[in-house]
Enzyme design. Structure first.
Site, PDB file in Angstrom:
ATOM      1  N   HIS A  77       1.135  -0.811   0.025  1.00 44.38           N
ATOM      2  CA  HIS A  77       0.203  -0.450  -0.044  1.00 44.38           C
ATOM      3  C   HIS A  77       0.679   1.263  -0.258  1.00 44.38           C
ATOM      4  O   HIS A  77       0.396   2.174  -0.038  1.00 44.38           O
ATOM      5  CB  HIS A  77      -1.099   0.011   1.128  1.00 44.38           C
ATOM      6  CG  HIS A  77      -0.621   0.601   2.132  1.00 44.38           C
ATOM      7  ND1 HIS A  77      -0.236  -0.817   3.677  1.00 44.38           N
ATOM      8  CD2 HIS A  77      -0.488   1.549   2.624  1.00 44.38           C
ATOM      9  CE1 HIS A  77       0.462  -0.303   4.412  1.00 44.38           C
ATOM     10  NE2 HIS A  77       0.293   1.171   4.440  1.00 44.38           N
ATOM     11  N   ASP A 123      -0.070  -7.465   1.587  1.00 48.25           N
ATOM     12  CA  ASP A 123       0.322  -6.136   1.852  1.00 48.25           C
ATOM     13  C   ASP A 123       1.573  -6.012   1.520  1.00 48.25           C
ATOM     14  O   ASP A 123       2.229  -5.850   2.549  1.00 48.25           O
ATOM     15  CB  ASP A 123       0.300  -5.708   2.582  1.00 48.25           C
ATOM     16  CG  ASP A 123      -0.087  -4.319   3.127  1.00 48.25           C
ATOM     17  OD1 ASP A 123       0.915  -3.256   1.460  1.00 48.25           O
ATOM     18  OD2 ASP A 123      -0.200  -3.486   3.531  1.00 48.25           O
ATOM     19  N   GLN A 212       1.072   6.400  11.766  1.00 49.75           N
ATOM     20  CA  GLN A 212       1.022   6.795  10.389  1.00 49.75           C
ATOM     21  C   GLN A 212       2.671   6.798   9.857  1.00 49.75           C
ATOM     22  O   GLN A 212       3.408   7.213  11.115  1.00 49.75           O
ATOM     23  CB  GLN A 212      -0.397   8.453  10.063  1.00 49.75           C
ATOM     24  CG  GLN A 212      -1.189   8.066  10.096  1.00 49.75           C
ATOM     25  CD  GLN A 212      -1.614   8.298  11.733  1.00 49.75           C
ATOM     26  OE1 GLN A 212      -1.157   8.660  12.564  1.00 49.75           O
ATOM     27  NE2 GLN A 212      -2.938   8.220  12.071  1.00 49.75           N
ATOM     28  N   GLY A 213       2.993   6.486   8.404  1.00 50.20           N
ATOM     29  CA  GLY A 213       4.182   6.866   8.476  1.00 50.20           C
ATOM     30  C   GLY A 213       4.718   5.660   8.479  1.00 50.20           C
ATOM     31  O   GLY A 213       6.417   6.112   8.299  1.00 50.20           O
ATOM     32  N   ASP A 214       4.681   5.118   9.395  1.00 52.82           N
ATOM     33  CA  ASP A 214       5.759   3.375   9.699  1.00 52.82           C
ATOM     34  C   ASP A 214       5.290   2.241   8.693  1.00 52.82           C
ATOM     35  O   ASP A 214       6.315   1.837   8.879  1.00 52.82           O
ATOM     36  CB  ASP A 214       5.401   2.632  11.755  1.00 52.82           C
ATOM     37  CG  ASP A 214       5.798   3.773  12.002  1.00 52.82           C
ATOM     38  OD1 ASP A 214       6.948   4.565  12.075  1.00 52.82           O
ATOM     39  OD2 ASP A 214       5.027   4.123  13.375  1.00 52.82           O
ATOM     40  N   SER A 215       4.265   2.155   8.053  1.00 52.34           N
ATOM     41  CA  SER A 215       4.241   1.547   7.019  1.00 52.34           C
ATOM     42  C   SER A 215       4.985   0.762   6.605  1.00 52.34           C
ATOM     43  O   SER A 215       6.195   1.860   5.967  1.00 52.34           O
ATOM     44  CB  SER A 215       2.926   2.384   5.920  1.00 52.34           C
ATOM     45  OG  SER A 215       1.662   2.258   6.489  1.00 52.34           O
TER      46      SER A 215
END
Length: 258
Positions: A77, A123, A212-215
């Site tokens: 993603h 993912d 958020q942003g650690d994906s």
């Protein structure tokens, strides 16, 4: 209206949509708000294989793991629909405001062909870099590594994302340890959970999590990459562990890209 795909959120709508399942379009990933909730400072000198993804302007939007000198594993993603030419990998930089380390161009993005949404699994993605990095790499978990996924194992998470759901970005690399949960625990929290493609980690009371942003960043146990940060409800919420791609399930298809 009660769930959040919390690993990658567009900054201008974080506050308004913090309670909605949402993944920012990869084409706009350079505009996202780029930490580990409940974490402490970490160094790429200790974890040389952790990297972050950035736009051409240098804005960090996801994490990743160096698994070969010129290959990075991240979440689908993060990069689905995104061009290689618009993507950079930053290696060896703890402080996002510094110029330390190396900024590397991406020449190819492979996204798992079955990927549709983070919540439906698959993912995972592999980035090919335009050069070999002189760095230690992290081995992938294999299908034989079932013991690495035992509930209660204290796994390492790393990232430069936000410190709370919809909160401020971290300037520095952070780390934390979270226990892997049982399949039953994760299934009770998320109807979409699949033990063939996902693994969950988090404390029952919450308090520590990726955000958020650690994906795309690493979930590590036993000296191997066992997961990539994928999705979840909010960040560090009680009863809602973080969900990660189960790397062992994708070992063969990832290895084919290396």
């Amino acid at each position: 209206m009660a769930k959040t795909l919390h690993r990658l959120i567009v900054s201008v709508v974080v506050s308004a949509l913090a309670s909605i399942f949402f993944v920012a379009p990869a084409a706009n990933a350079g505009d996202v708000s780029p930490m580990i909730v409940g974490g402490t400072r970490a160094s790429t000198a200790t974890y040389p294989w952790v990297v972050y993804l950035a736009s051409t302007s240098g804005s960090q939007f996801c994490g990743g793991t160096l698994v070969k000198a010129n290959k990075v594993v991240t979440a689908a993603h993060c990069v689905s629909g995104r061009s290689a030419s618009s993507t950079r990998v930053v290696h060896g930089r703890d402080d996002k405001q510094s110029t330390a380390g190396t900024v590397v161009n991406v020449t190819r993005i492979w996204v798992h062909p079955s990927y549709r949404t983070a919540t439906s699994g698959y993912d995972v993605a592999v980035l090919t870099l335009d050069r070999n990095l002189n760095s230690a790499t992290l081995p992938l978990a294999t299908p034989q590594d079932t013991a690495l996924y035992a509930a209660g194992n204290s796994a390492l998470i790393l990232g430069w994302g936000t410190t709370s759901s919809g909160g401020s970005a971290s300037r520095y690399l952070l780390k934390a340890n979270v226990p892997l949960t049982s399949d039953a625990t994760c299934k009770s929290a998320y109807s979409q959970y699949s033990n063939t493609s996902m693994v969950c980690a988090g404390f029952p009371q919450g308090g520590t999590d990726t955000c958020q942003g650690d994906s795309g960043g690493p979930l590590v146990f036993g000296g191997k990459l066992i997961g990539d940060t994928s999705w979840g409800r909010g960040c560090a919420a009680a009863g809602y562990p973080g969900v990660y791609g189960r790397i062992a399930s994708y070992h063969s298809v990832i290895t084919a890209q290396l």
